[in-house]
Each structure stands twice: as structure tokens, then as C-alpha cells.
Design an enzyme around this catalytic site. Structure first.
Site, PDB file in Angstrom:
ATOM      1  N   ASP A 265       0.753  -1.039   0.129  1.00 19.07           N
ATOM      2  CA  ASP A 265      -0.083  -0.216   0.174  1.00 19.07           C
ATOM      3  C   ASP A 265       0.947   1.495  -0.017  1.00 19.07           C
ATOM      4  OD1 ASP A 265      -2.522   1.851  -0.111  1.00 19.07           O
ATOM      5  OD2 ASP A 265      -2.413   1.036   1.630  1.00 19.07           O
TER       6      ASP A 265
ATOM      7  N   ASN B  36     -10.728  -2.425  -5.907  1.00 18.53           N
ATOM      8  CA  ASN B  36     -10.226  -1.724  -6.175  1.00 18.53           C
ATOM      9  C   ASN B  36     -11.621  -1.425  -7.462  1.00 18.53           C
ATOM     10  OD1 ASN B  36      -7.268  -3.036  -5.044  1.00 18.53           O
ATOM     11  ND2 ASN B  36      -8.123  -1.427  -4.473  1.00 18.53           N
TER      12      ASN B  36
END
Ligand code: IPE
Ligand code: IPE
Ligand code: MG
Length: 266
Positions: free
Chosen positions: A37, A85
Site C-alpha cells: 500500500d 479496487n
């Protein structure tokens, strides 16, 4: 021989009595999962578009795979794209898929030569057809390798994976092929897409976020968590070594009083 870790078996040379050494279990596998991330924030800090962060993130992944092999990690599961996502702008999703295509084209052959077995977990449905073909080919070409296992979570969500497992179990029960009394944590884990890999030892998340974001909810039951502030594109040997050092100092008790008892099979 199963890949999962086992306790060290001690045999008393005088009596022949067998016991398990609970203080020094023999660790046969080391399974590390990574929530990669911070690509977007890395790019923003450099006044670049988010795609540049994802591009640098692919380089970080290559460095980290090499580092993981060097540092004794045997299995690594990386979160590449979550079922959530898809909520991102279409252009960013397309760029991410493009980077995956480029990664497979440029690195698959090298990974195969280096003894890496590539596996993909997640839902095929929703992915571009050529990506499905490419990841299946990646697995097919590397499936006999056993030096290092790279599991890529692509269009993966742990809740969706658990629901899939429940549906298959329900179908088997309805057909009379499975007795509900035989459903245990061990057998349930066998229905998950991650079932081929040993239990998860360590879960790393970069970028300072402290959440699972629907990653490996079941598998992380007894994993150690290490959260690092570093943004993913800056990751590599040193940060991974730091995470493994923290992990080595943790006392894993699996619900018992002393460390080293038999690990859960999920
Ligand atoms: C992780 O970086 C990569 C993917 C989710 C594919 P992000 O894109 O989430 O980066 P941040 O969190 O916005 O910085
Ligand atoms: C998790 O990161 C998914 C991947 C790393 C692929 P996100 O950046 O998507 O997670 P949230 O939205 O911050 O929870
Ligand atoms: Mg993020």
C-alpha cells in the site's frame, strides 16, 4: 511431505520415548503476506500521477521477491488488486492491469528459471480475458517449481473467497456428499483458494494504514501483524528484513501458555 510447519520431535536415546520440543519448533516454511500500500501517496509526494506510483510499486515487488528468497521466506502472498479496487477510476484500473501484463511479459521467464512457483488467487470473473489467460499460463509454466512460492491475490476479497467456500460446502451437503458434523476449521480451510499454501506466519502492511482491507481474513487468524510506515514503492531488502526481525522477536502462543505448540491448520 506437507509444507506446513511442524514441532521438533525429540527422541530420548535411553528410553526411545518421543516428545515434542515446544521451545524450539522446527520452522519448515515461512509464509509472509504483504498488503502493498501507498503507491498513490508516493506519487503524490513526488508531484507525479498515481500510475507512476504503481509503476514504482512493480519495481518494489521485484526487489522484495528477491529479498524474500534471500531472507529465508518460503511463501509470499501479495495483494495486487482487491475486489474493492474496481471502485477506482477506470483509467487507473486499466493502468494497473497494463502493469500486470507488462510484469508477466518481462519477468515470468526469469521467475521460472529462478525456481519460483507462481499462483494466483481471486475471482476470474470481472478480469479481462487476456489477463486470465496470462495468469493461468504463468501458473502452468511454473507449477513444478518449489524454491519459492509467490501467490498473487488478484481481484481477491477474503469475504468473497469465504462465501465461495460456503457455497461449495452447502452444495456438497445438499448432495449428501458431506456430513455437516465433519466441517471443522481444518476442512473449511481446505475449501479456500489459499488452501495450497502453509499457514500464514506474518502479515505486513505498508504506508501506515492499520487495517486488513478484506485480505486473508480467515488465514490471518494466528498470523503476526507488522505495520510499517514506509510507502510500498520504497520497499525492498532492508524494510523486509526489519519486519522479519520484529517477527522473530514475537512470542507465538496459539492460545497456549508456552510458545511453540501445534499451529492451527489454516
Ligand atoms: C496500493 O497503493 C496499490 C493498489 C491498491 C493496487 P494505493 O494505490 O492504494 O496507494 P495509496 O493508498 O492511494 O497511497
Ligand atoms: C488494499 O489497499 C488493496 C491492495 C493493496 C491491492 P487499498 O489501498 O485498496 O485499501 P484501502 O482502500 O485503503 O482500505
Ligand atoms: Mg491504498
Amino acid at each position: 511431505m506437507p509444507l506446513g510447519p511442524t514441532d521438533a520431535l525429540i527422541i530420548n536415546p535411553q528410553t526411545g520415548e518421543k516428545s515434542h520440543d515446544v521451545k524450539a519448533p522446527a520452522q519448515k516454511s515461512l509464509h509472509v503476506a504483504v498488503i502493498m500500500d501507498g503507491n498513490g501517496r508516493w506519487a503524490k509526494a513526488k508531484n507525479q500521477i498515481r500510475t507512476m506510483g504503481h509503476k514504482a510499486g512493480v519495481d518494489a515487488l521485484k526487489r522484495t521477491i528477491t529479498a524474500a528468497v534471500d531472507l529465508g521466506v518460503t511463501h509470499m502472498t501479495v495483494f495486487a488488486f482487491s475486489t474493492e479496487n474496481w471502485r477506482r477510476p477506470e483509467a487507473e484500473v486499466n493502468d494497473l492491469m497494463g502493469l500486470l501484463r507488462a510484469f508477466i511479459k518481462s519477468d515470468l521467464e526469469r521467475l521460472r528459471r529462478e525456481g519460483v512457483c507462481v499462483r494466483i488467487v481471486g475471482q476470474e470473473e470481472g478480469l479481462p480475458a487476456d489477463i486470465v489467460g496470462m495468469v493461468n499460463e504463468a501458473h502452468e509454466k511454473t507449477k513444478d517449481n518449489s524454491r519459492f512460492y509467490l501467490q498473487v491475490a488478484l481481484n481477491y476479497g477474503a469475504q468473497a473467497d469465504i462465501i465461495e467456500a460456503v457455497k461449495r460446502i452447502a452444495t456438497e451437503v445438499r448432495a449428501g456428499d458431506l456430513n455437516p458434523d465433519d466441517i471443522t476449521p481444518e476442512t473449511f480451510g481446505g475449501y479456500l483458494s489459499t488452501h495450497d499454501l502453509p499457514p500464514l506466519d506474518l502479515l505486513i502492511r505498508t504506508s501506515g494504514e492499520h487495517r486488513l482491507s478484506n485480505f486473508l481474513l480467515w488465514e490471518a487468524a494466528y498470523a503476526e501483524f507488522v505495520f510499517q510506515d514506509i510507502l510500498w514503492p520504497d520497499y525492498g531488502y532492508e524494510p523486509l528484513k526489519a519486519a522479519l526481525d520484529i517477527f522473530a522477536r514475537r512470542d507465538r502462543r496459539f492460545g497456549a501458555v508456552e510458545a511453540g505448540h501445534v499451529k492451527p491448520a489454516f
